[in-house]
Design an enzyme around this catalytic site. Structure first.
Site, PDB file in Angstrom:
ATOM      1  N   ASP A 149       0.819  -1.213   0.000  1.00 33.44           N
ATOM      2  CA  ASP A 149       0.000   0.000   0.000  1.00 33.44           C
ATOM      3  C   ASP A 149       0.851   1.260   0.000  1.00 33.44           C
ATOM      4  O   ASP A 149       2.071   1.216   0.218  1.00 33.44           O
ATOM      5  CB  ASP A 149      -0.944   0.000   1.225  1.00 33.44           C
ATOM      6  N   ASN A 175      -6.896  -3.868  14.378  1.00 36.70           N
ATOM      7  CA  ASN A 175      -8.282  -4.229  14.053  1.00 36.70           C
ATOM      8  C   ASN A 175      -8.338  -5.368  13.035  1.00 36.70           C
ATOM      9  O   ASN A 175      -9.397  -5.662  12.488  1.00 36.70           O
ATOM     10  CB  ASN A 175      -9.049  -3.007  13.519  1.00 36.70           C
ATOM     11  N   HIS A 200      -6.551  -5.512  10.167  1.00 39.03           N
ATOM     12  CA  HIS A 200      -6.294  -5.184   8.760  1.00 39.03           C
ATOM     13  C   HIS A 200      -4.961  -5.743   8.286  1.00 39.03           C
ATOM     14  O   HIS A 200      -4.016  -5.910   9.059  1.00 39.03           O
ATOM     15  CB  HIS A 200      -6.434  -3.680   8.473  1.00 39.03           C
ATOM     16  N   GLU A 257      -9.381  -2.701   5.527  1.00 34.64           N
ATOM     17  CA  GLU A 257      -9.995  -2.494   6.835  1.00 34.64           C
ATOM     18  C   GLU A 257     -11.192  -3.446   7.005  1.00 34.64           C
ATOM     19  O   GLU A 257     -11.655  -4.047   6.028  1.00 34.64           O
ATOM     20  CB  GLU A 257     -10.463  -1.041   6.946  1.00 34.64           C
TER      21      GLU A 257
HETATM   22  C1  GLP Z   1      -0.271  -0.196   8.702  1.00 35.30           C
HETATM   23  C2  GLP Z   1       0.034  -0.863   7.339  1.00 35.30           C
HETATM   24  C3  GLP Z   1       0.034  -2.367   7.434  1.00 35.30           C
HETATM   25  C4  GLP Z   1       0.796  -2.774   8.688  1.00 35.30           C
HETATM   26  C5  GLP Z   1       0.015  -2.354   9.914  1.00 35.30           C
HETATM   27  C6  GLP Z   1       0.671  -2.707  11.238  1.00 35.30           C
HETATM   28  O1  GLP Z   1      -1.470   0.427   8.757  1.00 35.30           O
HETATM   29  N1  GLP Z   1      -0.798  -0.454   6.265  1.00 35.30           N
HETATM   30  O2  GLP Z   1       0.584  -2.941   6.255  1.00 35.30           O
HETATM   31  O3  GLP Z   1       0.980  -4.157   8.685  1.00 35.30           O
HETATM   32  O4  GLP Z   1      -0.267  -0.974   9.878  1.00 35.30           O
HETATM   33  O5  GLP Z   1       1.695  -1.806  11.558  1.00 35.30           O
HETATM   34  P1  GLP Z   1       2.780  -2.054  12.684  1.00 35.30           P
HETATM   35  O6  GLP Z   1       3.671  -3.105  12.151  1.00 35.30           O
HETATM   36  O7  GLP Z   1       3.471  -0.731  12.832  1.00 35.30           O
HETATM   37  O8  GLP Z   1       2.047  -2.466  13.902  1.00 35.30           O
END
Ligand code: GLP
Length: 242
Positions: free
Chosen positions: A67, A135, A137, A142
Site C-alpha cells: 500500500d 483491528n 487489517h 480495513e
Molecule cells: C499499517 C500498514 C500495514 C501494517 C500495519 C501494522 O497500517 N498499512 O501494512 O501491517 O499498519 O503496523 P505495525 O507493524 O506498525 O504495527
C-alpha cells in the site's frame, strides 16, 4: 495455517527473514509483496545484514508494496516509498526499478488497475509478507473489505489513522485514504507470511487464529489460503488457548 511462536520479537523477525531468504534461494527472481509499519523493520535490517555478508542475493528480486498513502508525495519522508528506500532498497543495495509501490497521485482508479497489471506481468506474488493492524487489517484492507477485492482506494479506519499520528504530528494531518492491494490480490500470493509481535497484537491474533473467518477481521481471509505461516513472539501469542 502454520503458527510459529518465538520467544522474542527479534527471534520472530529472524524467522520471518529466513522464510523470505528460503523463497529467494529457491527462486532468485522471486516477486515479493512487502508491508511497511514498525513490525517488519528488523526483518528488513536482518536481510540487509545477510545481503552484506553474502549469505543471500536479493538483487534479482522484484517487490510490490502492499500500500501507499494518498496525498503524501513519494519524496516526503513519511511516504511508504521513502520508508522502502530507507529500510529496503538502500540497505540491501537493490536497483530502485525493482521496487514498486502503488501510485497515489493523478487518476487513482487507473493507478489501481495499473498496479494489478504490473503485478500480473511480473508473474504474480511468490511470497507476501504481512503485518497485522490491531483491528485485523492487512495492507489497508480495513474491516468489511470484500475478500474478492483487487487493488483499490481504501478509507482508513479511525484507529488506523490514530496509529499514524506520531508520524504526522496531528490527527488532522494524517491521510484519510490509501491505495492498497486488495484481499484477492494478497490471497493470490503462492505463500503468505504474517508477522505479529508485541502485547498490543495479542487480542487480534487470538481472533485471527481461534475464530471462524469473518469480514470483520480481514486477516482471517488467510484461513482460506493453503500456504500461510503466522510468525509470533511470545507476547503476541500470550492469549492463545494452545
Ligand atoms: C499499517 C500498514 C500495514 C501494517 C500495519 C501494522 O497500517 N498499512 O501494512 O501491517 O499498519 O503496523 P505495525 O507493524 O506498525 O504495527
Amino acid at each position: 495455517m502454520d503458527v510459529i511462536v518465538e520467544a522474542s520479537a527479534a527471534a520472530a523477525c529472524v524467522r520471518a527473514a529466513e522464510e523470505m531468504a528460503a523463497c529467494v534461494r529457491g527462486t532468485p527472481t522471486a516477486v515479493l509483496g512487502l508491508p511497511t509499519g514498525r513490525t517488519p523493520i528488523p526483518i528488513y535490517h536482518t536481510l540487509a545484514d545477510w545481503q552484506r555478508a553474502g549469505r543471500i542475493d536479493f538483487r534479482h528480486v522484484r517487490s510490490f508494496n502492499l500500500d501507499e498513502l494518498v496525498g503524501v508525495d513519494s519524496n516526503d519522508p513519511r511516504s511508504y516509498a521513502a520508508y522502502m528506500a530507507r529500510h529496503w532498497t538502500i540497505p540491501l543495495g537493490l536497483n530502485a526499478s525493482h521496487v514498486h509501490l502503488p501510485q497515489t497521485t493523478g487518476d487513482l482508479e487507473r493507478a489501481c488497475s495499473a498496479y494489478e497489471e504490473a503485478l500480473e506481468a511480473a508473474g504474480g506474488l511468490d511470497l507476501v509478507l504481512l503485518g497485522l493492524g490491531e483491528n485485523g487489517h492487512i495492507g489497508f484492507n480495513e474491516p468489511g473489505t470484500a475478500w474478492d477485492s483487487g487493488t483499490h482506494v481504501a478509507s482508513l479506519a479511525a484507529g488506523t489513522r490514530r496509529a499514524l499520528v506520531e508520524a504526522f504530528g496531528s490527527l488532522d494531518a494524517v491521510p484519510r485514504q490509501a491505495v492498497t492491494m486488495g484481499l484477492r490480490t494478497i490471497l493470490s500470493a503462492r505463500r503468505c507470511v504474517l508477522v505479529a509481535t508485541g502485547a498490543r497484537k495479542a487480542a487480534i491474533v487470538a481472533r485471527l487464529l481461534e475464530q471462524p473467518p469473518t469480514l470483520e477481521v480481514p486477516a482471517s481471509a488467510l484461513q482460506t489460503h493453503p500456504h500461510v505461516a503466522v510468525v509470533l513472539d511470545a507476547e503476541a501469542a500470550a492469549t492463545l488457548q494452545r
